[in-house]
Scaffold this motif. Structure first.
Motif, PDB file in Angstrom:
ATOM      1  N   LYS A 262      -8.912  11.429  -4.072  1.00  0.00           N
ATOM      2  CA  LYS A 262      -8.142  10.612  -3.134  1.00  0.00           C
ATOM      3  C   LYS A 262      -7.297  11.504  -2.225  1.00  0.00           C
ATOM      4  CE  LYS A 262      -7.816   6.412  -5.932  1.00  0.00           C
ATOM      5  NZ  LYS A 262      -6.906   5.426  -6.566  1.00  0.00           N
ATOM      6  N   PRO A 263      -7.348  11.283  -0.896  1.00  0.00           N
ATOM      7  CA  PRO A 263      -6.565  12.101   0.032  1.00  0.00           C
ATOM      8  C   PRO A 263      -5.056  11.907  -0.174  1.00  0.00           C
ATOM      9  CG  PRO A 263      -8.295  10.904   1.194  1.00  0.00           C
ATOM     10  CD  PRO A 263      -8.221  10.320  -0.178  1.00  0.00           C
ATOM     11  N   ILE A 264      -4.329  13.003  -0.159  1.00  0.00           N
ATOM     12  CA  ILE A 264      -2.861  12.981  -0.248  1.00  0.00           C
ATOM     13  C   ILE A 264      -2.275  13.211   1.139  1.00  0.00           C
ATOM     14  CG2 ILE A 264      -0.832  14.083  -1.275  1.00  0.00           C
ATOM     15  CD1 ILE A 264      -2.637  14.895  -3.627  1.00  0.00           C
ATOM     16  N   TRP A 265      -2.804  14.209   1.833  1.00  0.00           N
ATOM     17  CA  TRP A 265      -2.426  14.442   3.227  1.00  0.00           C
ATOM     18  C   TRP A 265      -3.521  15.211   3.949  1.00  0.00           C
ATOM     19  CZ3 TRP A 265      -2.283  19.634   4.155  1.00  0.00           C
ATOM     20  CH2 TRP A 265      -1.892  20.493   3.136  1.00  0.00           C
ATOM     21  N   ARG A 266      -3.453  15.173   5.281  1.00  0.00           N
ATOM     22  CA  ARG A 266      -4.476  15.801   6.117  1.00  0.00           C
ATOM     23  C   ARG A 266      -3.813  16.316   7.387  1.00  0.00           C
ATOM     24  NH1 ARG A 266     -10.035  14.398   6.304  1.00  0.00           N
ATOM     25  NH2 ARG A 266      -9.487  12.631   4.966  1.00  0.00           N
ATOM     26  N   LYS A 267      -4.176  17.537   7.813  1.00  0.00           N
ATOM     27  CA  LYS A 267      -3.644  18.118   9.041  1.00  0.00           C
ATOM     28  C   LYS A 267      -4.789  18.700   9.866  1.00  0.00           C
ATOM     29  CE  LYS A 267       0.720  17.446   8.028  1.00  0.00           C
ATOM     30  NZ  LYS A 267       1.627  16.618   8.837  1.00  0.00           N
ATOM     31  N   ALA A 268      -4.764  18.468  11.176  1.00  0.00           N
ATOM     32  CA  ALA A 268      -5.775  19.038  12.066  1.00  0.00           C
ATOM     33  C   ALA A 268      -5.627  20.554  12.088  1.00  0.00           C
ATOM     34  CB  ALA A 268      -5.623  18.469  13.470  1.00  0.00           C
ATOM     35  N   LEU A 269      -6.752  21.260  11.891  1.00  0.00           N
ATOM     36  CA  LEU A 269      -6.690  22.718  11.763  1.00  0.00           C
ATOM     37  C   LEU A 269      -8.111  23.266  11.772  1.00  0.00           C
ATOM     38  CD1 LEU A 269      -4.431  24.716   9.405  1.00  0.00           C
ATOM     39  CD2 LEU A 269      -6.881  24.977   9.103  1.00  0.00           C
ATOM     40  N   SER A 270      -8.290  24.509  12.181  1.00  0.00           N
ATOM     41  CA  SER A 270      -9.601  25.146  12.164  1.00  0.00           C
ATOM     42  C   SER A 270      -9.526  26.481  11.443  1.00  0.00           C
ATOM     43  CB  SER A 270     -10.117  25.368  13.597  1.00  0.00           C
ATOM     44  OG  SER A 270     -11.389  25.970  13.580  1.00  0.00           O
ATOM     45  N   THR A 271     -10.279  26.594  10.346  1.00  0.00           N
ATOM     46  CA  THR A 271     -10.334  27.846   9.586  1.00  0.00           C
ATOM     47  C   THR A 271     -11.679  27.983   8.905  1.00  0.00           C
ATOM     48  OG1 THR A 271      -9.241  29.182   7.877  1.00  0.00           O
ATOM     49  CG2 THR A 271      -9.373  26.809   7.484  1.00  0.00           C
ATOM     50  N   TYR A 272     -12.099  29.202   8.685  1.00  0.00           N
ATOM     51  CA  TYR A 272     -13.313  29.466   7.902  1.00  0.00           C
ATOM     52  C   TYR A 272     -13.003  30.450   6.759  1.00  0.00           C
ATOM     53  CZ  TYR A 272     -13.225  33.272  11.323  1.00  0.00           C
ATOM     54  OH  TYR A 272     -12.824  34.310  12.134  1.00  0.00           O
TER      55      TYR A 272
END
Length: 381
Positions: A262-272
């Motif tokens: 279950k998602p707790i939080w989400r932030k827009a971001l780009s990483t590999y």
């Protein structure tokens, strides 16, 4: 005629402005001056074979029970005491290694270019078994003592009996048309296997039979072209206190419950890159070389260091009260975990650092592209 000329002029100006913006976005940050507050002391260094060569490989070392294991692409596997750097053994396996090294439960594992999982005895480096998968393995296999799990470049997952090497279960996932070259390692517990995929999904499996227990989205592909729709999760998810943290390219950083996804939080971001989690913070190196610290509980940004923009930094590693990254010019930067300010900078031993660094008991371990394995600790000035 005048209207046409005006339109052409407008297009020209727009194009110049667009190119200028792109140039600004791609500009490599110059190193800033700062007051040093600590230093890094080298404890030992050792050679580990030929290095990664010209291939795009991230030959990840692994630490287990006070021993650090590493490999070169030619199949030489090494074991060193983490405290002294004294070599415990060397094994010449002659496999073409592409994913290395996993270790645990008295075993050492690595993946090969031709899709084999090879298992060695952690005590002496003797080969115990090998098993065949479907394609190249770019990340270290993982184990819980009962099974060894490897993820292949064609989005498949294989679980083998840890003692015999017999296949226990497998899983086929949907692979996107275009993706970055890389995969993450499985996250494994006694009952659960969690894998991240190039289409931006995370899937949880039963360790016993491979049945799916939950699925979650780190990122949803967007855009019209295959390039725009790349949302690979190439950094290995991190587990901390029952929470799974994962980040994707051109997507998001997300926190999920390990039990149910279950998602707790989400932030827009780009990483590999791999993430680092320590002291209630999640540390991320973005695709444009920003270093960002998030509150692990709610995802709030605690600080952001943009003074290394486009310097192609590697994955962050938390060491004591600091977090460190290495850039493309081989400078290692030590940042305060409190506010992201610089505390120290130097060039460690070796040429090129694309393998993720390891932190163990407040010491840092680096494997350079030319095969130098070194141990450092942070010390007062």
């Amino acid at each position: 005629m005048r209207v046409v000329l005006l339109l052409l002029f407008a297009v020209f100006i727009s194009s110049c402005s667009s190119n200028k913006e792109k140039d600004e976005e791609s500009k490599v940050a110059k190193l800033v001056k700062f007051d040093k507050t600590v230093k890094m002391k080298r404890l030992w260094s050792a050679g580990t074979g030929s290095g990664k060569g010209r291939k795009y490989l991230r030959l990840v070392p692994s630490i287990d029970k006070g021993v650090i294991y590493t490999s070169d692409p030619k199949g030489q596997v090494f074991a060193f005491d983490v405290e002294t750097g004294k070599r415990q053994w060397k094994s010449k396996t002659k496999y073409k290694v592409s994913g290395a090294i996993g270790a645990g439960f008295n075993r050492v594992f690595f993946g090969t270019i031709d899709g084999r999982v090879v298992t060695l005895d952690a005590a002496n480096g003797e080969k115990l078994w090998e098993a065949k998968t479907s394609s190249e393995i770019l990340a270290p296999p993982a184990t819980n003592g009962s099974i060894v799990v490897a993820q292949t470049i064609d989005a498949r997952v294989f679980a083998f009996d840890a003692k015999t090497g017999e296949q226990v279960w497998s899983y086929d996932h949907l692979a996107p048309v275009l993706s970055l070259r890389g995969t993450s390692s499985p996250v494994i517990t006694a009952t659960q296997v969690i894998c991240a995929f190039d289409n931006g999904q995370i899937v949880s499996f039963s360790a016993v039979d491979g049945s799916r227990t939950w699925e979650a989205r780190v990122s949803q592909p967007k855009g019209k072209t295959d390039l725009e729709r790349i949302v690979d999760v190439d950094g290995t998810p991190k587990e901390s206190s029952g929470i799974i943290f994962a980040g994707s390219y051109q997507g998001n950083l997300i926190a999920l419950t390990r039990a149910q996804g279950k998602p707790i939080w989400r932030k827009a971001l780009s990483t590999y890159q791999n993430l680092s989690v320590a002291n209630g913070k999640v540390f991320v190196s973005t695709d444009r070389s920003r270093v960002i610290a998030f509150n692990s509980a709610n995802g709030d940004v605690l600080w952001q260091n943009e003074q290394l923009l486009n310097r192609q930094i590697n994955a962050p590693a938390a060491v004591g009260d600091y977090v460190v990254v290495v850039d493309e010019e081989d400078y290692l930067h030590v940042l305060s975990q409190d506010d992201g300010s610089f505390a120290y900078r130097f060039k460690p031993k070796g040429d090129g650092f694309h393998s993720p660094m390891l932190s163990y008991k407040d010491k840092l371990y680096l494997l350079s592209d030319d095969g130098k394995l070194s141990s450092y600790e942070i010390a007062p000035l």
